[in-house]
Structures are given as C-alpha cells and as structure tokens.
Write an enzyme that holds these catalytic residues in place. Structure first.
Site, PDB file in Angstrom:
ATOM      1  CD  GLU A   1      -3.038  -0.800   2.083  1.00 52.89           C
ATOM      2  OE1 GLU A   1      -4.264  -0.251   1.539  1.00 52.89           O
ATOM      3  OE2 GLU A   1      -2.876  -0.803   3.202  1.00 52.89           O
TER       4      GLU A   1
ATOM      5  CG  HIS B   1      -2.433   3.244   5.353  1.00 51.59           C
ATOM      6  ND1 HIS B   1      -3.902   3.493   5.530  1.00 51.59           N
ATOM      7  CD2 HIS B   1      -2.307   1.868   5.315  1.00 51.59           C
ATOM      8  CE1 HIS B   1      -4.675   2.299   5.135  1.00 51.59           C
ATOM      9  NE2 HIS B   1      -3.850   1.409   4.855  1.00 51.59           N
TER      10      HIS B   1
ATOM     11  CG  HIS C   1      -4.984  -1.012   9.047  1.00 47.87           C
ATOM     12  ND1 HIS C   1      -4.465  -2.126   8.748  1.00 47.87           N
ATOM     13  CD2 HIS C   1      -5.078  -0.183   7.899  1.00 47.87           C
ATOM     14  CE1 HIS C   1      -3.994  -2.207   7.550  1.00 47.87           C
ATOM     15  NE2 HIS C   1      -4.326  -1.053   7.002  1.00 47.87           N
TER      16      HIS C   1
ATOM     17  CG  HIS D   1      -8.483  -0.311   4.441  1.00 47.04           C
ATOM     18  ND1 HIS D   1      -8.081   0.003   3.184  1.00 47.04           N
ATOM     19  CD2 HIS D   1      -6.997  -0.283   5.238  1.00 47.04           C
ATOM     20  CE1 HIS D   1      -6.661  -0.129   2.963  1.00 47.04           C
ATOM     21  NE2 HIS D   1      -6.045  -0.524   4.192  1.00 47.04           N
TER      22      HIS D   1
HETATM   23 ZN   LIG Z   1      -4.069  -0.599   4.964  1.00 46.19          ZN
END
Ligand SMILES: [Zn+2]
Length: 245
Positions: free
Chosen positions: A76, A95, A97, A165
């Site tokens: 990603e 980023h 989660h 996500h």
């Molecule tokens: Zn992710």
C-alpha cells in the site's frame, strides 16, 4: 538535521505508533525526503514495532523503490506518493487501521473533534469508499489509480477514513502526523463513550480554527518527548516556536 537523524526519527515514529496502539503488525508512516521533494522515505514491509534504520527505503512518488536490495516494499505504499504528489504542503503521512476509527467509516456516523486536543483531525473527517469507483476489491490501495482517488478525496484536509479499512493522516511534519494519529484514535474512543450518554456537542468550526491557530510547535514537541520516552526511543529536541502551553 542530518539524513541519518531524520531516518532515526522515522524509526521512532514507527515505534511510537506501535506503543500507542495506533498500529499493530500493519500500518505505516512515511516522510517526504528532506532534500528531494519528489521522493519519500518509508520502511520495507515490516511491523512498525520491529523497524530499524536499515529497513527504511527511498521511493519515487509513483511507488518505485529506488534501491530495494531485496527488501519487499509495502503493497500500500502508493497511498504515500499520491498524497505527496497532490499536496506539496505535506511532509509526512500515516496510514493505519486503528480499530477505534473503523466503526465511523462503516456507518457514516460523523467523526468530529469532541475535545480540544483532537482539533487537528479537522472539523469533520470524511470517508473514502474504494467500492464507489473500483468495485469489489480486497480493499487494499495497491495501485496508483486507487491512491490518486483517495488523495483527491482527502483534498486539503488532515485526515480521511477508508471504509472497512482504516485511514490516512497527512501533515506538515512527522510530529504533527503522529500527534494527530494518536488524537484521532482518542477522539474516536471518546465519541464512542460520549454517545450513549446523550447528544454529543462537537467543537465548532470556529473552535477548531482557534485551537489550531494558537497551537505552536511546542505542543507537538512536548508530546513527542513523552511518546519517545514511552516507546524507549532517544529524544532529539527540535528548535521551538509559538506559544508554550
Ligand atoms: Zn491498509
């Protein structure tokens, strides 16, 4: 600050996110290259708690690793380059989660600051749904087209949720994105606590603006030193400016 010191701070940022429960085995943080704005620095694919300086790689904004030497990049990583490309002001991207934010992305319930420390998440956190343009996928942002769509949805804001996500946090410094990642998680938890008690009063747009207007680098510095200590990482002071709270 030398490049080696910058890379060391990126290791520290990974450890802090892990220590504060924002990331587990997954999630990542990058910085724009301090000397080459068309590149960014990000670890190879590894759990943030385990990352060492040797794991850090340089990438072109299209996600191409410059000298991978056998090291596997994150699938990603495209998220980071797309945000740096779209936002010249951004110097660091997270980023993650965090389970705390997932409920807001899947229900459409508003996620907005309920506490002054959380104003940096923006007055209203938007949600990006990969299915809208890309249909049924495994939800991972593994190509430039998805990443560009996500970055466009982020716009000029500091945070965007990703339905089913996680989220993206973008900012002007590593300290700022770590700060806002941790307080994003806290804000989500506080909203979940407050909601059963009655209607929630969020900070107004004017209050959010006032908090950010009076927030100096010292706020980020003070938090960074504390989180370095908790993560067992050396703390390097940076020059300070702005009001001392
Ligand atoms: Zn992710």
């Amino acid at each position: 600050m030398t490049l080696a010191q910058t890379l060391d701070e990126l290791v520290t940022a990974n450890r802090i996110l892990a220590r504060e429960g924002v990331v587990d085995s997954f999630g990542h943080v990058s910085i724009r290259h301090p000397d080459r704005p068309e590149r960014y620095l990000l670890s190879r694919a590894r759990a943030p708690e385990c990352i060492e300086a040797d794991d850090l790689l340089e990438f072109a904004l299209d996600g191409t690793p410059i000298d991978p030497a056998g090291r596997t990049p994150y699938a990603e990583r495209f998220i980071h380059g797309a945000v740096y490309h779209a936002r010249p002001d951004v110097r660091a991207v997270v980023h993650h989660h965090s389970p705390s934010v997932i409920p807001f992305g899947v229900t459409g319930a508003p996620l907005s600051p309920v506490m002054h420390m959380c104003a940096g998440i923006g007055a209203r956190v938007p949600t990006w749904d990969s299915r809208t343009r890309f249909g049924d996928t495994n939800l991972l942002v593994t190509n430039a087209a998805m990443a560009a769509d996500l970055a466009a949805a982020l716009g000029e804001r500091p945070v965007i949720l990703m339905r089913g996500h996680g989220c993206v946090v973008a900012g002007a410094s590593l300290r700022e994105v770590i700060f806002n990642s941790i307080y994003l998680q806290l804000n989500a938890d506080l909203q979940m606590k407050a909601h059963p008690l009655g209607p929630v009063t969020f900070l107004s747009d004017g209050e959010v603006a006032a908090v950010l207007r009076t927030r100096g680098a010292f706020t980020y510095e003070r938090a960074w030193e504390f989180w370095c200590r908790r993560a067992g990482r050396p703390y390097q002071a940076r020059p300070m400016e702005g009001p001392h709270h």
